[in-house]
Design a protein around this motif. Structure first.
Motif, PDB file in Angstrom:
ATOM      1  N   LEU A 171       0.845  -1.189   0.000  1.00 13.04           N
ATOM      2  CA  LEU A 171       0.000   0.000   0.000  1.00 13.04           C
ATOM      3  C   LEU A 171       0.882   1.241   0.000  1.00 13.04           C
ATOM      4  CD1 LEU A 171      -2.730  -0.858   2.691  1.00 13.04           C
ATOM      5  CD2 LEU A 171      -2.746  -1.344   0.235  1.00 13.04           C
ATOM      6  N   SER A 172       0.394   2.287  -0.626  1.00 10.07           N
ATOM      7  CA  SER A 172       1.112   3.553  -0.577  1.00 10.07           C
ATOM      8  C   SER A 172       0.969   4.153   0.818  1.00 10.07           C
ATOM      9  CB  SER A 172       0.541   4.534  -1.602  1.00 10.07           C
ATOM     10  OG  SER A 172      -0.779   4.918  -1.237  1.00 10.07           O
ATOM     11  N   ASN A 173       1.767   5.164   1.121  1.00  8.34           N
ATOM     12  CA  ASN A 173       1.678   5.804   2.431  1.00  8.34           C
ATOM     13  C   ASN A 173       0.276   6.372   2.665  1.00  8.34           C
ATOM     14  OD1 ASN A 173       4.348   5.227   2.988  1.00  8.34           O
ATOM     15  ND2 ASN A 173       5.106   7.206   2.279  1.00  8.34           N
ATOM     16  N   ARG A 174      -0.304   6.980   1.617  1.00  2.00           N
ATOM     17  CA  ARG A 174      -1.647   7.558   1.743  1.00  2.00           C
ATOM     18  C   ARG A 174      -2.695   6.469   1.968  1.00  2.00           C
ATOM     19  NH1 ARG A 174      -3.122  12.205   3.277  1.00  2.00           N
ATOM     20  NH2 ARG A 174      -2.393  13.482   1.539  1.00  2.00           N
ATOM     21  N   GLU A 175      -2.556   5.345   1.262  1.00  2.00           N
ATOM     22  CA  GLU A 175      -3.496   4.240   1.432  1.00  2.00           C
ATOM     23  C   GLU A 175      -3.404   3.648   2.837  1.00  2.00           C
ATOM     24  OE1 GLU A 175      -3.381   2.924  -3.290  1.00  2.00           O
ATOM     25  OE2 GLU A 175      -2.233   1.818  -1.780  1.00  2.00           O
ATOM     26  N   THR A 176      -2.175   3.530   3.343  1.00  2.00           N
ATOM     27  CA  THR A 176      -1.985   3.024   4.700  1.00  2.00           C
ATOM     28  C   THR A 176      -2.592   3.977   5.714  1.00  2.00           C
ATOM     29  OG1 THR A 176       0.073   1.913   4.049  1.00  2.00           O
ATOM     30  CG2 THR A 176      -0.284   2.279   6.410  1.00  2.00           C
ATOM     31  N   GLU A 177      -2.407   5.273   5.483  1.00  2.00           N
ATOM     32  CA  GLU A 177      -2.966   6.292   6.377  1.00  2.00           C
ATOM     33  C   GLU A 177      -4.493   6.211   6.389  1.00  2.00           C
ATOM     34  OE1 GLU A 177      -2.303  11.096   7.173  1.00  2.00           O
ATOM     35  OE2 GLU A 177      -1.898  10.236   5.192  1.00  2.00           O
ATOM     36  N   LEU A 178      -5.080   6.039   5.205  1.00  2.00           N
ATOM     37  CA  LEU A 178      -6.531   5.928   5.104  1.00  2.00           C
ATOM     38  C   LEU A 178      -7.034   4.651   5.777  1.00  2.00           C
ATOM     39  CD1 LEU A 178      -9.282   6.790   4.071  1.00  2.00           C
ATOM     40  CD2 LEU A 178      -8.709   5.790   1.844  1.00  2.00           C
ATOM     41  N   LEU A 179      -6.325   3.555   5.582  1.00  2.00           N
ATOM     42  CA  LEU A 179      -6.730   2.289   6.193  1.00  2.00           C
ATOM     43  C   LEU A 179      -6.684   2.391   7.709  1.00  2.00           C
ATOM     44  CD1 LEU A 179      -7.621  -0.593   5.632  1.00  2.00           C
ATOM     45  CD2 LEU A 179      -5.217  -1.282   5.566  1.00  2.00           C
ATOM     46  N   GLN A 180      -5.710   3.097   8.237  1.00  2.00           N
ATOM     47  CA  GLN A 180      -5.628   3.280   9.685  1.00  2.00           C
ATOM     48  C   GLN A 180      -6.829   4.080  10.198  1.00  2.00           C
ATOM     49  OE1 GLN A 180      -2.809   2.180  12.018  1.00  2.00           O
ATOM     50  NE2 GLN A 180      -4.762   2.372  13.078  1.00  2.00           N
ATOM     51  N   LEU A 181      -7.239   5.087   9.428  1.00  2.00           N
ATOM     52  CA  LEU A 181      -8.412   5.869   9.807  1.00  2.00           C
ATOM     53  C   LEU A 181      -9.673   5.011   9.779  1.00  2.00           C
ATOM     54  CD1 LEU A 181      -7.798   9.261   7.947  1.00  2.00           C
ATOM     55  CD2 LEU A 181      -7.666   8.830  10.409  1.00  2.00           C
ATOM     56  N   ILE A 182      -9.784   4.165   8.760  1.00  2.00           N
ATOM     57  CA  ILE A 182     -10.941   3.275   8.653  1.00  2.00           C
ATOM     58  C   ILE A 182     -11.018   2.366   9.877  1.00  2.00           C
ATOM     59  CG2 ILE A 182     -11.910   1.325   7.370  1.00  2.00           C
ATOM     60  CD1 ILE A 182     -10.754   2.572   4.846  1.00  2.00           C
ATOM     61  N   ALA A 183      -9.859   1.883  10.323  1.00  2.00           N
ATOM     62  CA  ALA A 183      -9.821   0.994  11.481  1.00  2.00           C
ATOM     63  C   ALA A 183     -10.350   1.682  12.736  1.00  2.00           C
ATOM     64  CB  ALA A 183      -8.393   0.493  11.720  1.00  2.00           C
ATOM     65  N   LYS A 184     -10.288   3.012  12.755  1.00  2.00           N
ATOM     66  CA  LYS A 184     -10.785   3.782  13.897  1.00  2.00           C
ATOM     67  C   LYS A 184     -12.256   4.124  13.746  1.00  2.00           C
ATOM     68  CE  LYS A 184      -6.262   5.840  14.901  1.00  2.00           C
ATOM     69  NZ  LYS A 184      -5.483   7.099  14.985  1.00  2.00           N
ATOM     70  N   GLY A 185     -12.867   3.691  12.632  1.00  2.00           N
ATOM     71  CA  GLY A 185     -14.281   3.936  12.437  1.00  2.00           C
ATOM     72  C   GLY A 185     -14.613   5.220  11.728  1.00  2.00           C
ATOM     73  N   VAL A 186     -13.617   5.833  11.089  1.00  2.00           N
ATOM     74  CA  VAL A 186     -13.831   7.107  10.396  1.00  2.00           C
ATOM     75  C   VAL A 186     -14.596   6.873   9.096  1.00  2.00           C
ATOM     76  CG1 VAL A 186     -12.633   8.993   9.207  1.00  2.00           C
ATOM     77  CG2 VAL A 186     -11.815   8.196  11.429  1.00  2.00           C
ATOM     78  N   SER A 187     -15.587   7.713   8.810  1.00  2.00           N
ATOM     79  CA  SER A 187     -16.365   7.604   7.576  1.00  2.00           C
ATOM     80  C   SER A 187     -15.607   8.216   6.403  1.00  2.00           C
ATOM     81  CB  SER A 187     -17.704   8.338   7.729  1.00  2.00           C
ATOM     82  OG  SER A 187     -17.500   9.730   7.803  1.00  2.00           O
ATOM     83  N   ASN A 188     -16.105   8.009   5.188  1.00  2.00           N
ATOM     84  CA  ASN A 188     -15.492   8.621   4.009  1.00  2.00           C
ATOM     85  C   ASN A 188     -15.456  10.138   4.128  1.00  2.00           C
ATOM     86  OD1 ASN A 188     -15.390   6.028   3.019  1.00  2.00           O
ATOM     87  ND2 ASN A 188     -16.416   6.487   1.096  1.00  2.00           N
TER      88      ASN A 188
END
Length: 235
Positions: free
Chosen positions: A173-190
């Motif tokens: 994953l790119s750095n941005r994709e990893t950052e987004l995936l981490q946010l998703i894991a915290k329950g953050v919406s789009n």
């Protein structure tokens, strides 16, 4: 950001067997111009009869229905009308059922008592193709995913010698994709991710598509689970 609701409100069908809770949900939602309540039902059986006639965009579905469960309703609705997005209402001690509902095709879940603005945001999220995961239940669900057996097939007989340099376990994953995936894991919406990362919702959805493709998954819960299994993120 309001393309999905600019032309017409989102058609919502509410299924809840407790009339007091149902009336409260309707009161909360009817004041929002982006939402149109097209119907209600007190049982799963009644909901299945009315879905083809009412043609809702989103089904707000109580998980703890009598007789026909919310899981069964989810399974049948997605089989017959896959375009209908399903948002589950649940309570804290139903995480096993939530997991089954997600597997059956639900696009997300909310805890009963969620504020109206969060419900409306979740409705918009799933209508736009997103998935809603609340952090208060995310970790409990992830525990269930992590103990499941690996579905990867195991060869029953020896194959040709493996190459000297084995294929990587996953596409990086790119750095941005990893950052987004981490946010998703915290329950953050789009929508929240777009604000936090200073990106458009369209860009967020594109990143999610890339994440799903690279991790070979189809939704947020699976993406977070794979991210944890592969050590890409933590919760």
């Amino acid at each position: 950001m309001t393309e999905a609701t600019a032309s017409s409100p989102i058609r919502v069908f509410v299924v809840e067997d407790q009339t007091r809770i149902l009336k409260n949900q309707l009161r909360l939602l009817e004041s929002h111009q982006d939402i149109e309540i097209v119907g209600t039902a007190l049982s799963g059986e009644a909901a299945l009869e009315d879905v083809p006639r009412l043609n809702p965009d989103v089904l707000l579905l109580d998980l703890g229905l009598p007789r026909m469960s919310g899981i069964d309703v989810t399974r049948q609705v997605k089989a017959q009308w896959p375009q209908v997005e399903i948002l589950i209402f649940t309570i804290f001690d139903e995480e096993d059922k939530v997991l089954e509902a997600v597997k059956a095709g639900a696009s997300g879940y909310l805890l009963k008592g969620t504020p109206a603005d969060k419900i409306v945001e979740a409705i918009k999220e799933v209508r736009a193709g997103g998935t809603v995961i609340q952090p208060s239940l995310a970790r409990r669900l992830l525990r269930h995913f992590r103990v499941e057996p690996d579905p990867s097939p195991v060869p029953t007989e020896p194959l040709a010698p493996a190459p000297a340099a084995p294929e990587p376990q996953h596409k990086p994953l790119s750095n941005r994709e990893t950052e987004l995936l981490q946010l998703i894991a915290k329950g953050v919406s789009n929508s929240e991710a777009a604000r936090l990362l200073n990106l458009s919702k369209a860009t967020i959805r594109t990143h999610l598509e890339h994440i799903y493709h690279k991790l070979e998954v189809t939704n947020r819960v699976e993406a977070v689970t794979e991210g944890i299994r592969k050590g890409l993120i933590s919760v």
